[in-house]
Structure formats: structure tokens, C-alpha cells
Design a protein around this motif. Structure first.
Motif, PDB file in Angstrom:
ATOM      1  N   PHE A  91      16.155 -10.860  -7.438  1.00 44.65           N
ATOM      2  CA  PHE A  91      16.357 -12.305  -7.504  1.00 44.65           C
ATOM      3  C   PHE A  91      16.183 -12.914  -6.111  1.00 44.65           C
ATOM      4  O   PHE A  91      16.797 -12.457  -5.146  1.00 44.65           O
ATOM      5  CB  PHE A  91      17.740 -12.624  -8.069  1.00 44.65           C
ATOM      6  CG  PHE A  91      17.905 -12.170  -9.496  1.00 44.65           C
ATOM      7  CD1 PHE A  91      17.443 -12.941 -10.545  1.00 44.65           C
ATOM      8  CD2 PHE A  91      18.482 -10.935  -9.787  1.00 44.65           C
ATOM      9  CE1 PHE A  91      17.567 -12.512 -11.863  1.00 44.65           C
ATOM     10  CE2 PHE A  91      18.617 -10.490 -11.090  1.00 44.65           C
ATOM     11  CZ  PHE A  91      18.153 -11.278 -12.137  1.00 44.65           C
ATOM     12  N   GLN A  92      15.340 -13.913  -6.036  1.00 47.61           N
ATOM     13  CA  GLN A  92      15.052 -14.570  -4.763  1.00 47.61           C
ATOM     14  C   GLN A  92      16.305 -15.235  -4.203  1.00 47.61           C
ATOM     15  O   GLN A  92      17.085 -15.841  -4.951  1.00 47.61           O
ATOM     16  CB  GLN A  92      13.956 -15.622  -4.964  1.00 47.61           C
ATOM     17  CG  GLN A  92      13.469 -16.269  -3.675  1.00 47.61           C
ATOM     18  CD  GLN A  92      12.328 -17.246  -3.953  1.00 47.61           C
ATOM     19  OE1 GLN A  92      12.550 -18.355  -4.417  1.00 47.61           O
ATOM     20  NE2 GLN A  92      11.096 -16.822  -3.672  1.00 47.61           N
ATOM     21  N   ASP A  93      16.513 -15.111  -2.890  1.00 46.65           N
ATOM     22  CA  ASP A  93      17.647 -15.761  -2.238  1.00 46.65           C
ATOM     23  C   ASP A  93      17.593 -17.267  -2.519  1.00 46.65           C
ATOM     24  O   ASP A  93      16.550 -17.902  -2.329  1.00 46.65           O
ATOM     25  CB  ASP A  93      17.591 -15.503  -0.730  1.00 46.65           C
ATOM     26  CG  ASP A  93      18.826 -16.009  -0.015  1.00 46.65           C
ATOM     27  OD1 ASP A  93      18.994 -17.252   0.073  1.00 46.65           O
ATOM     28  OD2 ASP A  93      19.617 -15.191   0.464  1.00 46.65           O
ATOM     29  N   VAL A  94      18.705 -17.843  -2.990  1.00 46.53           N
ATOM     30  CA  VAL A  94      18.689 -19.250  -3.392  1.00 46.53           C
ATOM     31  C   VAL A  94      18.466 -20.191  -2.200  1.00 46.53           C
ATOM     32  O   VAL A  94      17.936 -21.294  -2.374  1.00 46.53           O
ATOM     33  CB  VAL A  94      19.978 -19.644  -4.141  1.00 46.53           C
ATOM     34  CG1 VAL A  94      20.036 -18.967  -5.497  1.00 46.53           C
ATOM     35  CG2 VAL A  94      21.222 -19.346  -3.320  1.00 46.53           C
ATOM     36  N   ASP A  95      18.857 -19.773  -1.003  1.00 41.61           N
ATOM     37  CA  ASP A  95      18.578 -20.609   0.180  1.00 41.61           C
ATOM     38  C   ASP A  95      17.071 -20.722   0.390  1.00 41.61           C
ATOM     39  O   ASP A  95      16.550 -21.806   0.681  1.00 41.61           O
ATOM     40  CB  ASP A  95      19.244 -20.015   1.428  1.00 41.61           C
ATOM     41  CG  ASP A  95      20.750 -20.163   1.412  1.00 41.61           C
ATOM     42  OD1 ASP A  95      21.242 -21.101   0.735  1.00 41.61           O
ATOM     43  OD2 ASP A  95      21.442 -19.359   2.055  1.00 41.61           O
ATOM     44  N   LYS A  96      16.376 -19.597   0.236  1.00 38.68           N
ATOM     45  CA  LYS A  96      14.919 -19.612   0.352  1.00 38.68           C
ATOM     46  C   LYS A  96      14.305 -20.466  -0.753  1.00 38.68           C
ATOM     47  O   LYS A  96      13.390 -21.266  -0.501  1.00 38.68           O
ATOM     48  CB  LYS A  96      14.366 -18.188   0.273  1.00 38.68           C
ATOM     49  CG  LYS A  96      12.844 -18.119   0.364  1.00 38.68           C
ATOM     50  CD  LYS A  96      12.325 -16.684   0.313  1.00 38.68           C
ATOM     51  CE  LYS A  96      10.799 -16.641   0.401  1.00 38.68           C
ATOM     52  NZ  LYS A  96      10.289 -15.249   0.383  1.00 38.68           N
ATOM     53  N   THR A  97      14.822 -20.313  -1.961  1.00 43.63           N
ATOM     54  CA  THR A  97      14.337 -21.107  -3.102  1.00 43.63           C
ATOM     55  C   THR A  97      14.430 -22.599  -2.805  1.00 43.63           C
ATOM     56  O   THR A  97      13.459 -23.348  -2.980  1.00 43.63           O
ATOM     57  CB  THR A  97      15.155 -20.788  -4.372  1.00 43.63           C
ATOM     58  OG1 THR A  97      14.978 -19.415  -4.715  1.00 43.63           O
ATOM     59  CG2 THR A  97      14.718 -21.653  -5.540  1.00 43.63           C
ATOM     60  N   ASN A  98      15.595 -23.030  -2.343  1.00 40.85           N
ATOM     61  CA  ASN A  98      15.810 -24.459  -2.104  1.00 40.85           C
ATOM     62  C   ASN A  98      14.995 -24.990  -0.926  1.00 40.85           C
ATOM     63  O   ASN A  98      14.541 -26.134  -0.944  1.00 40.85           O
ATOM     64  CB  ASN A  98      17.303 -24.738  -1.895  1.00 40.85           C
ATOM     65  CG  ASN A  98      18.101 -24.517  -3.169  1.00 40.85           C
ATOM     66  OD1 ASN A  98      17.536 -24.437  -4.261  1.00 40.85           O
ATOM     67  ND2 ASN A  98      19.412 -24.415  -3.043  1.00 40.85           N
ATOM     68  N   ILE A  99      14.805 -24.156   0.097  1.00 51.85           N
ATOM     69  CA  ILE A  99      13.977 -24.563   1.240  1.00 51.85           C
ATOM     70  C   ILE A  99      12.525 -24.765   0.801  1.00 51.85           C
ATOM     71  O   ILE A  99      11.881 -25.747   1.157  1.00 51.85           O
ATOM     72  CB  ILE A  99      14.059 -23.520   2.378  1.00 51.85           C
ATOM     73  CG1 ILE A  99      15.435 -23.587   3.053  1.00 51.85           C
ATOM     74  CG2 ILE A  99      12.956 -23.757   3.410  1.00 51.85           C
ATOM     75  CD1 ILE A  99      15.685 -22.456   4.034  1.00 51.85           C
ATOM     76  N   LEU A 100      12.015 -23.829   0.000  1.00 55.32           N
ATOM     77  CA  LEU A 100      10.641 -23.938  -0.492  1.00 55.32           C
ATOM     78  C   LEU A 100      10.472 -25.159  -1.399  1.00 55.32           C
ATOM     79  O   LEU A 100       9.456 -25.865  -1.334  1.00 55.32           O
ATOM     80  CB  LEU A 100      10.249 -22.663  -1.243  1.00 55.32           C
ATOM     81  CG  LEU A 100      10.087 -21.406  -0.386  1.00 55.32           C
ATOM     82  CD1 LEU A 100       9.854 -20.178  -1.279  1.00 55.32           C
ATOM     83  CD2 LEU A 100       8.926 -21.562   0.597  1.00 55.32           C
ATOM     84  N   LEU A 101      11.476 -25.423  -2.235  1.00 55.58           N
ATOM     85  CA  LEU A 101      11.423 -26.591  -3.109  1.00 55.58           C
ATOM     86  C   LEU A 101      11.463 -27.889  -2.307  1.00 55.58           C
ATOM     87  O   LEU A 101      10.723 -28.840  -2.587  1.00 55.58           O
ATOM     88  CB  LEU A 101      12.583 -26.562  -4.107  1.00 55.58           C
ATOM     89  CG  LEU A 101      12.537 -25.487  -5.195  1.00 55.58           C
ATOM     90  CD1 LEU A 101      13.834 -25.477  -5.988  1.00 55.58           C
ATOM     91  CD2 LEU A 101      11.347 -25.713  -6.125  1.00 55.58           C
ATOM     92  N   LYS A 102      12.325 -27.917  -1.285  1.00 54.07           N
ATOM     93  CA  LYS A 102      12.439 -29.104  -0.436  1.00 54.07           C
ATOM     94  C   LYS A 102      11.161 -29.326   0.357  1.00 54.07           C
ATOM     95  O   LYS A 102      10.673 -30.460   0.488  1.00 54.07           O
ATOM     96  CB  LYS A 102      13.628 -28.940   0.523  1.00 54.07           C
ATOM     97  CG  LYS A 102      13.933 -30.192   1.330  1.00 54.07           C
ATOM     98  CD  LYS A 102      15.208 -30.005   2.147  1.00 54.07           C
ATOM     99  CE  LYS A 102      15.536 -31.285   2.917  1.00 54.07           C
ATOM    100  NZ  LYS A 102      16.796 -31.121   3.700  1.00 54.07           N
ATOM    101  N   ARG A 103      10.587 -28.254   0.880  1.00 56.70           N
ATOM    102  CA  ARG A 103       9.356 -28.337   1.658  1.00 56.70           C
ATOM    103  C   ARG A 103       8.203 -28.886   0.808  1.00 56.70           C
ATOM    104  O   ARG A 103       7.341 -29.608   1.302  1.00 56.70           O
ATOM    105  CB  ARG A 103       9.007 -26.953   2.208  1.00 56.70           C
ATOM    106  CG  ARG A 103       7.885 -26.940   3.235  1.00 56.70           C
ATOM    107  CD  ARG A 103       7.648 -25.524   3.740  1.00 56.70           C
ATOM    108  NE  ARG A 103       8.800 -25.029   4.495  1.00 56.70           N
ATOM    109  CZ  ARG A 103       8.969 -23.751   4.838  1.00 56.70           C
ATOM    110  NH1 ARG A 103       8.082 -22.839   4.469  1.00 56.70           N
ATOM    111  NH2 ARG A 103      10.031 -23.387   5.538  1.00 56.70           N
ATOM    112  N   ALA A 104       8.225 -28.534  -0.483  1.00 56.07           N
ATOM    113  CA  ALA A 104       7.172 -28.994  -1.396  1.00 56.07           C
ATOM    114  C   ALA A 104       7.479 -30.362  -2.000  1.00 56.07           C
ATOM    115  O   ALA A 104       6.680 -30.894  -2.778  1.00 56.07           O
ATOM    116  CB  ALA A 104       6.981 -27.974  -2.516  1.00 56.07           C
ATOM    117  N   GLY A 105       8.650 -30.924  -1.631  1.00 53.35           N
ATOM    118  CA  GLY A 105       9.029 -32.231  -2.154  1.00 53.35           C
ATOM    119  C   GLY A 105       9.454 -32.206  -3.609  1.00 53.35           C
ATOM    120  O   GLY A 105       9.376 -33.213  -4.312  1.00 53.35           O
ATOM    121  N   LEU A 106       9.940 -31.049  -4.073  1.00 55.35           N
ATOM    122  CA  LEU A 106      10.271 -30.889  -5.491  1.00 55.35           C
ATOM    123  C   LEU A 106      11.762 -30.745  -5.775  1.00 55.35           C
ATOM    124  O   LEU A 106      12.166 -30.724  -6.934  1.00 55.35           O
ATOM    125  CB  LEU A 106       9.550 -29.651  -6.053  1.00 55.35           C
ATOM    126  CG  LEU A 106       8.022 -29.682  -6.024  1.00 55.35           C
ATOM    127  CD1 LEU A 106       7.469 -28.337  -6.519  1.00 55.35           C
ATOM    128  CD2 LEU A 106       7.493 -30.820  -6.881  1.00 55.35           C
TER     129      LEU A 106
END
Length: 211
Positions: A91-106
Motif C-alpha cells: 500500500f502506497q504511503d498516504v503522504d506520498k499519495t496526497n502529495i502526488l494528488l496535490k501536485r497534479a491539482g486533484l
């Protein structure tokens, strides 16, 4: 008397069915076998009130929903991490998940984005998500008073429903869905909610190698 007993059993059975529902795609086993990494996205949270409290603030309520959304996401990741040896995927680290989502504007546009689009941004094979809806029926002070009056702790303050879903990362197809109604109380945190739900889910969770 026998007729009354039969009716009561039927009502109880219907109530159990309403409280927990599970859907599995015919392709579930095939798809799960191909997956290696899964992301858990923030949950959609809705907080309603049977009787709107005094000085209600829509802005504050929205902020509470946002915080609970990420809290459920984090609690679920922690739960799965504790038992990671049981599962067939990482399972992907949720901090990484949220950073990637924020970076993509999603991060604030999850309801406008398909699950396969999210998986592509996150670089994962599947996406775990869901929603939590709660209706507050009693004030916290009232719940505490009830608990003190009748003994015990954790007076019921509302009812909620939690839906957990797994979508394939390649085409966004819904592979698995779990729905459960829950009682909320003054002693209930998001950790408690996730713990209770995952205990119910465990025997049916697709990534469990012992399933």
C-alpha cells in the motif's frame, strides 16, 4: 406466537442485510492477481445533523469533513500497515499519495476524476477509496449525560454508513465494494471507525492472502 416469531426473525434478517452489503466483480480474482501496489485516497465525508446546532457554520462543517476525510485515509493505511504481511499487495504511503494528488491539482477534485486517471497519476495498480456519511442525532453533552445516567460510556450521538471500494487502475472498473452501517458515539474516533469496519471486512478483503 409462531407467526410472530417468524416475522421477528425475518425483520432481523432484513436488518442485517441492510447493515452490511458486499459486491465482488466476476473479474476480481483475475485482476487482484495482477496488482502489486495500491493507493488509498482520501475518503468523501459528509456530516449532517438531524437538528442543526446553534451557531452552525457551513465553513467549519466543511473543514471538519476535510479533516475527517484525511484522518480515515490515514487510519486505514495504519491498520493495513500493521498487518502488511497478510496482504498480497503493498500500500502506497498516504503522504506520498496526497502529495502526488496535490501536485497534479486533484486533491480537491477527486469526485471529478476517474479512478484510472487517479491510478495513472499515483503510479499504482488499483485505488482504494470510499465515503463516510454521518448524521448527528444528539449533542455530545447529551450523550455524556445519558451515559452517566444509565451507566457506561460512549452514548450514541449519531448513525453513519461507511462504503469501501476497490477500483482497477487500468480501466477504473469497480472490482469490490463493502457497505456497512455504524453507530457513532462520544468514544468513537476515526481509528475506532476504521478498526471496527476492517474487523468486519477482514474475512472478505480481496488482498488478504488467507482469504
Amino acid at each position: 406466537m409462531k407467526k410472530i416469531f417468524t416475522i421477528l426473525v425475518l425483520v432481523a434478517s432484513l436488518n442485517v442485510i441492510a447493515q452490511k452489503q458486499i459486491f465482488e466483480s466476476p473479474k476480481l480474482a483475475e485482476k487482484i492477481a495482477e496488482q502489486k501496489t495500491v493507493a488509498i485516497i482520501p475518503f468523501e465525508v459528509t456530516i449532517n445533523y438531524k437538528k442543526q446546532p446553534k451557531n452552525f457554520s457551513a465553513e467549519a462543517n466543511k473543514e471538519q469533513e476535510r479533516k475527517m476525510s484525511e484522518s480515515i485515509q490515514s487510519s486505514m493505511y495504519t491498520f493495513l500497515l500493521r498487518k502488511r504481511d497478510k496482504y498480497s499487495v503493498a500500500f502506497q504511503d498516504v503522504d506520498k499519495t496526497n502529495i502526488l494528488l496535490k501536485r497534479a491539482g486533484l486533491l480537491d477534485k477527486l469526485d471529478e476524476t476517474t479512478k484510472d486517471e487517479l491510478a495513472a497519476v499515483l503510479g499504482v495498480d488499483a485505488v482504494v477509496g470510499g465515503n463516510y456519511e454521518i448524521e448527528q442525532t444528539k449533542s455530545e453533552a447529551g450523550a455524556i449525560a445519558t451515559a452517566v445516567l444509565f451507566g457506561g460510556f460512549g452514548g450514541k450521538t449519531g448513525t453513519g454508513s461507511l462504503t469501501l471500494t476497490i477500483n482497477d487502475g487500468k480501466d477504473g472498473e469497480l472490482l469490490w465494494r463493502f457497505f456497512k452501517t455504524l453507530d457513532d458515539s462520544i468514544a468513537t474516533s476515526t481509528d475506532d471507525v476504521v478498526e471496527r469496519m476492517m474487523r468486519k471486512v477482514s474475512r472478505n478483503f480481496p488482498y488478504d492472502k488467507e482469504k
